[in-house]
Design an enzyme around this catalytic site. Sequence first.
Site, PDB file in Angstrom:
ATOM      1  N   ARG A   1       0.856  -1.185   0.000  1.00  0.00           N
ATOM      2  CA  ARG A   1       0.000   0.000   0.000  1.00  0.00           C
ATOM      3  C   ARG A   1       0.894   1.237   0.000  1.00  0.00           C
ATOM      4  O   ARG A   1       1.550   1.546   0.992  1.00  0.00           O
ATOM      5  CB  ARG A   1      -0.936   0.001   1.209  1.00  0.00           C
ATOM      6  CG  ARG A   1      -1.997  -1.077   1.149  1.00  0.00           C
ATOM      7  CD  ARG A   1      -2.920  -0.866  -0.020  1.00  0.00           C
ATOM      8  NE  ARG A   1      -4.136  -1.660   0.126  1.00  0.00           N
ATOM      9  CZ  ARG A   1      -5.175  -1.543  -0.665  1.00  0.00           C
ATOM     10  NH1 ARG A   1      -5.161  -0.678  -1.668  1.00  0.00           N
ATOM     11  NH2 ARG A   1      -6.242  -2.287  -0.472  1.00  0.00           N
TER      12      ARG A   1
ATOM     13  N   GLU B   1      -9.446 -11.217  -6.308  1.00  0.00           N
ATOM     14  CA  GLU B   1      -8.265 -11.190  -5.453  1.00  0.00           C
ATOM     15  C   GLU B   1      -7.858 -12.554  -4.918  1.00  0.00           C
ATOM     16  O   GLU B   1      -6.690 -12.758  -4.604  1.00  0.00           O
ATOM     17  CB  GLU B   1      -8.480 -10.204  -4.298  1.00  0.00           C
ATOM     18  CG  GLU B   1      -8.582  -8.774  -4.795  1.00  0.00           C
ATOM     19  CD  GLU B   1      -8.605  -7.735  -3.688  1.00  0.00           C
ATOM     20  OE1 GLU B   1      -8.464  -8.094  -2.498  1.00  0.00           O
ATOM     21  OE2 GLU B   1      -8.773  -6.551  -4.035  1.00  0.00           O
TER      22      GLU B   1
ATOM     23  N   GLU C   1      -2.744  -4.573  -9.744  1.00  0.00           N
ATOM     24  CA  GLU C   1      -2.774  -5.153  -8.396  1.00  0.00           C
ATOM     25  C   GLU C   1      -1.823  -6.349  -8.341  1.00  0.00           C
ATOM     26  O   GLU C   1      -1.866  -7.221  -9.201  1.00  0.00           O
ATOM     27  CB  GLU C   1      -4.181  -5.672  -8.051  1.00  0.00           C
ATOM     28  CG  GLU C   1      -5.170  -4.627  -7.666  1.00  0.00           C
ATOM     29  CD  GLU C   1      -6.489  -5.249  -7.240  1.00  0.00           C
ATOM     30  OE1 GLU C   1      -6.964  -4.890  -6.159  1.00  0.00           O
ATOM     31  OE2 GLU C   1      -7.050  -6.085  -7.987  1.00  0.00           O
TER      32      GLU C   1
ATOM     33  N   GLU D   1     -14.797  -8.872  -5.942  1.00  0.00           N
ATOM     34  CA  GLU D   1     -13.478  -8.707  -5.342  1.00  0.00           C
ATOM     35  C   GLU D   1     -12.955 -10.022  -4.758  1.00  0.00           C
ATOM     36  O   GLU D   1     -11.763 -10.311  -4.852  1.00  0.00           O
ATOM     37  CB  GLU D   1     -13.511  -7.602  -4.291  1.00  0.00           C
ATOM     38  CG  GLU D   1     -13.727  -6.224  -4.875  1.00  0.00           C
ATOM     39  CD  GLU D   1     -12.642  -5.786  -5.852  1.00  0.00           C
ATOM     40  OE1 GLU D   1     -11.458  -6.161  -5.676  1.00  0.00           O
ATOM     41  OE2 GLU D   1     -12.975  -5.054  -6.814  1.00  0.00           O
TER      42      GLU D   1
ATOM     43  N   ALA E   1     -10.996  -6.659  -0.934  1.00  0.00           N
ATOM     44  CA  ALA E   1     -11.848  -5.465  -0.991  1.00  0.00           C
ATOM     45  C   ALA E   1     -11.615  -4.710  -2.280  1.00  0.00           C
ATOM     46  O   ALA E   1     -10.584  -4.863  -2.932  1.00  0.00           O
ATOM     47  CB  ALA E   1     -11.548  -4.552   0.200  1.00  0.00           C
TER      48      ALA E   1
END
Length: 183
Positions: A65, A98, A142, A94, A77
């Site tokens: 992050r 993910e 991501e 999500e 999320a």
Amino acid sequence: MDENLIEKKISSEDVFDGVLLHVKKDIVKLPNGHTAPREWIKHPGASAVVPIFPNGDIILVKQFRYPVGKVTLEIPAGKLDIEGEDPIKCAERELSEETGYTAGKIWKLTTIATTVGFSNEWIHLYAAQDLKSGKQHPDEDEFINCIKVPLKEALKMIDEGKIFDSKSIIAILMLAKEVYHNS
């Protein structure tokens, strides 16, 4: 009853219009008749989900992050992609993107306002079970690693500060309350 607390918008201007965040500056009339500026971030909202297996393991995602400069442990999320998107559909999407998992059962834990002092972001928190594995397919920007952790270990990780993401802490604590209250 609380009418003496309400601020009324007089004007609003866009300060910054980004991909995710939209910064606004409003002028409000205070309850005492004076005016004051209010800078705030308009956010589309998000959903997050705690996937739990019958043995009590949950799935956490690890990702870097940038704003905090750390690899975090979080529940899956993501933001609501289109205006009016059903938050449960966002949570299901999500979870699949993910982790690769889909859920046979998903239920709402709560909805939280993340930072009421400067953002209108709401995150809808869910739990999911009856998980079926599939292929992880995160967004192209991501980079995510998934880990399975016993729910009790996740609670310990919260106590130790290893899980510090607020949405994840709240969702894990709420799920643990359900699991251990009902057992």
